[in-house]
Motif scaffolding. Structure first.
Motif, PDB file in Angstrom:
ATOM      1  N   LYS A  22       0.826  -1.202   0.000  1.00  0.00           N
ATOM      2  CA  LYS A  22       0.000   0.000   0.000  1.00  0.00           C
ATOM      3  C   LYS A  22       0.861   1.254   0.000  1.00  0.00           C
ATOM      4  N   ARG A  23       1.925   1.231   0.795  1.00  0.00           N
ATOM      5  CA  ARG A  23       2.809   2.403   0.860  1.00  0.00           C
ATOM      6  C   ARG A  23       3.475   2.653  -0.496  1.00  0.00           C
ATOM      7  N   LEU A  24       3.865   1.580  -1.173  1.00  0.00           N
ATOM      8  CA  LEU A  24       4.485   1.721  -2.488  1.00  0.00           C
ATOM      9  C   LEU A  24       3.494   2.295  -3.499  1.00  0.00           C
ATOM     10  N   LEU A  25       2.243   1.835  -3.434  1.00  0.00           N
ATOM     11  CA  LEU A  25       1.225   2.365  -4.340  1.00  0.00           C
ATOM     12  C   LEU A  25       0.950   3.831  -4.026  1.00  0.00           C
ATOM     13  N   GLU A  26       0.921   4.174  -2.745  1.00  0.00           N
ATOM     14  CA  GLU A  26       0.711   5.574  -2.358  1.00  0.00           C
ATOM     15  C   GLU A  26       1.836   6.450  -2.896  1.00  0.00           C
ATOM     16  N   GLU A  27       3.063   5.978  -2.782  1.00  0.00           N
ATOM     17  CA  GLU A  27       4.203   6.744  -3.296  1.00  0.00           C
ATOM     18  C   GLU A  27       4.082   6.941  -4.810  1.00  0.00           C
ATOM     19  N   LYS A  28       3.637   5.922  -5.498  1.00  0.00           N
ATOM     20  CA  LYS A  28       3.473   6.013  -6.953  1.00  0.00           C
ATOM     21  C   LYS A  28       2.408   7.042  -7.317  1.00  0.00           C
ATOM     22  N   ILE A  29       1.284   6.993  -6.615  1.00  0.00           N
ATOM     23  CA  ILE A  29       0.196   7.932  -6.887  1.00  0.00           C
ATOM     24  C   ILE A  29       0.649   9.365  -6.646  1.00  0.00           C
ATOM     25  N   LYS A  30       1.335   9.590  -5.532  1.00  0.00           N
ATOM     26  CA  LYS A  30       1.769  10.943  -5.194  1.00  0.00           C
ATOM     27  C   LYS A  30       2.867  11.436  -6.142  1.00  0.00           C
ATOM     28  N   LYS A  31       3.641  10.508  -6.671  1.00  0.00           N
ATOM     29  CA  LYS A  31       4.651  10.893  -7.663  1.00  0.00           C
ATOM     30  C   LYS A  31       3.973  11.291  -8.969  1.00  0.00           C
ATOM     31  N   ASP A  32       2.955  10.526  -9.354  1.00  0.00           N
ATOM     32  CA  ASP A  32       2.219  10.814 -10.587  1.00  0.00           C
ATOM     33  C   ASP A  32       1.342  12.058 -10.453  1.00  0.00           C
ATOM     34  N   SER A  33       0.768  12.232  -9.249  1.00  0.00           N
ATOM     35  CA  SER A  33      -0.166  13.353  -9.007  1.00  0.00           C
ATOM     36  C   SER A  33       0.184  13.995  -7.666  1.00  0.00           C
ATOM     37  N   PRO A  34       1.184  14.867  -7.635  1.00  0.00           N
ATOM     38  CA  PRO A  34       1.688  15.444  -6.381  1.00  0.00           C
ATOM     39  C   PRO A  34       0.645  16.183  -5.552  1.00  0.00           C
ATOM     40  N   LYS A  35      -0.411  16.676  -6.177  1.00  0.00           N
ATOM     41  CA  LYS A  35      -1.411  17.448  -5.435  1.00  0.00           C
ATOM     42  C   LYS A  35      -2.499  16.565  -4.803  1.00  0.00           C
ATOM     43  N   THR A  36      -2.403  15.263  -4.970  1.00  0.00           N
ATOM     44  CA  THR A  36      -3.409  14.350  -4.425  1.00  0.00           C
ATOM     45  C   THR A  36      -3.427  14.415  -2.904  1.00  0.00           C
ATOM     46  N   THR A  37      -4.608  14.609  -2.344  1.00  0.00           N
ATOM     47  CA  THR A  37      -4.759  14.599  -0.878  1.00  0.00           C
ATOM     48  C   THR A  37      -5.660  13.455  -0.419  1.00  0.00           C
ATOM     49  N   ILE A  38      -6.639  13.069  -1.254  1.00  0.00           N
ATOM     50  CA  ILE A  38      -7.561  11.986  -0.887  1.00  0.00           C
ATOM     51  C   ILE A  38      -7.253  10.793  -1.784  1.00  0.00           C
ATOM     52  N   LEU A  39      -6.498   9.850  -1.270  1.00  0.00           N
ATOM     53  CA  LEU A  39      -6.049   8.712  -2.067  1.00  0.00           C
ATOM     54  C   LEU A  39      -7.219   7.839  -2.522  1.00  0.00           C
ATOM     55  N   TYR A  40      -8.273   7.829  -1.733  1.00  0.00           N
ATOM     56  CA  TYR A  40      -9.478   7.056  -2.092  1.00  0.00           C
ATOM     57  C   TYR A  40      -9.983   7.435  -3.481  1.00  0.00           C
ATOM     58  N   ASN A  41      -9.939   8.712  -3.796  1.00  0.00           N
ATOM     59  CA  ASN A  41     -10.440   9.180  -5.092  1.00  0.00           C
ATOM     60  C   ASN A  41      -9.619   8.653  -6.263  1.00  0.00           C
ATOM     61  N   LYS A  42      -8.391   8.253  -5.988  1.00  0.00           N
ATOM     62  CA  LYS A  42      -7.532   7.724  -7.045  1.00  0.00           C
ATOM     63  C   LYS A  42      -7.729   6.222  -7.249  1.00  0.00           C
ATOM     64  N   VAL A  43      -7.949   5.482  -6.165  1.00  0.00           N
ATOM     65  CA  VAL A  43      -8.007   4.017  -6.295  1.00  0.00           C
ATOM     66  C   VAL A  43      -9.422   3.490  -6.498  1.00  0.00           C
ATOM     67  N   ARG A  44     -10.435   4.309  -6.255  1.00  0.00           N
ATOM     68  CA  ARG A  44     -11.810   3.806  -6.334  1.00  0.00           C
ATOM     69  C   ARG A  44     -12.321   3.676  -7.769  1.00  0.00           C
ATOM     70  N   LEU A  45     -11.730   4.380  -8.714  1.00  0.00           N
ATOM     71  CA  LEU A  45     -12.228   4.403 -10.088  1.00  0.00           C
ATOM     72  C   LEU A  45     -11.920   3.086 -10.786  1.00  0.00           C
ATOM     73  N   ARG A  46     -12.973   2.346 -11.161  1.00  0.00           N
ATOM     74  CA  ARG A  46     -12.798   0.998 -11.689  1.00  0.00           C
ATOM     75  C   ARG A  46     -11.971   0.946 -12.970  1.00  0.00           C
ATOM     76  N   GLN A  47     -12.044   1.982 -13.777  1.00  0.00           N
ATOM     77  CA  GLN A  47     -11.315   1.978 -15.038  1.00  0.00           C
ATOM     78  C   GLN A  47      -9.888   2.501 -14.902  1.00  0.00           C
ATOM     79  N   GLY A  48      -9.524   2.908 -13.708  1.00  0.00           N
ATOM     80  CA  GLY A  48      -8.193   3.477 -13.507  1.00  0.00           C
ATOM     81  C   GLY A  48      -7.143   2.426 -13.222  1.00  0.00           C
TER      82      GLY A  48
END
Length: 217
Positions: A22-48
């Motif tokens: 989970k920590r590795l995925l969080e790091e990846k998301i924040k690297k891709d989208s530095p302004k992300t504050t709510i990680l749920y919004n990134k992982v909940r999208l089924r097509q993402g």
């Protein structure tokens, strides 16, 4: 020999290093989208892409009941807040805290919607922890494939309310587990004729399961 974890058959890989993944995925998301504050919004999208990566952390299986993505359709799975959003302040900061990676869980629709308004307070946040496997000490798989409360917790009122809220007693839980076993046998079968028969049996079982669930709605 079956596993101690009621969510798995002997063919299922065990959950390993969930927190680290989970920590590795969080790091990846924040690297891709530095302004992300709510990680749920990134992982909940089924097509993402993050949704699929999050599912893999849980071996594409519901962390509560063990049913599997692939046996059940994509739309049968969601990302769940283990401690529900209502437990946090209704502010941007509160939503960010609720949607942090360590509070997110891969869940089937039935389990997620069943527990949506449950308030999980200490010590149950640890007793029912799905990431470290503690929940496998609370529930057991019976010989008939039903899920029951372990003897240690059979008189615990909160555990009983959790069990009922997630509908872990549903007949469909038995069918999901049988399908999981059949799928494991199918993947491990080398003989083409037997493999074909197992595939046909699995297809019919999934049809029966879905018809049964639709009939309960």
């Amino acid at each position: 020999m079956e596993t101690k974890d009621y969510r798995n058959t002997k063919y299922c890989p065990v959950l390993e290093q969930v927190g680290r993944k989970k920590r590795l995925l969080e790091e990846k998301i924040k690297k891709d989208s530095p302004k992300t504050t709510i990680l749920y919004n990134k992982v909940r999208l089924r097509q993402g892409i993050y949704h699929k990566e999050f599912a893999k952390i849980y071996n594409e299986k519901c962390a509560y009941c063990g049913c599997m993505w692939g046996i059940l359709p994509t739309e049968s799975f969601e990302v769940d807040h283990f401690i529900n959003e209502a437990s946090y302040p209704n502010t941007k900061e509160g939503r960010a805290e609720a949607g942090r990676m360590e509070n997110l869980v891969w869940s089937c629709f039935t389990c997620n919607r069943g527990k949506h308004d449950m308030l999980i307070e200490p010590p149950y946040d640890m007793i029912l922890n799905v990431d470290n496997g503690n929940i496998a000490n609370v529930f057991v798989r019976e010989e008939d494939y039903s899920i029951k409360i372990a003897d240690t917790y059979k008189n615990d009122k909160f555990v009983l309310s959790f069990y009922k809220a997630l509908h872990l007693e549903y007949e469909a839980r038995r069918l999901d587990y049988l399908a999981l076993k059949l799928q494991g046998k199918y993947k491990n079968e080398a003989d083409p004729a037997r493999k074909q028969k197992l595939g046909e049996a699995l297809y019919l079982l999934i049809e029966k399961r879905n018809t049964f669930v639709e009939g309960r709605k």
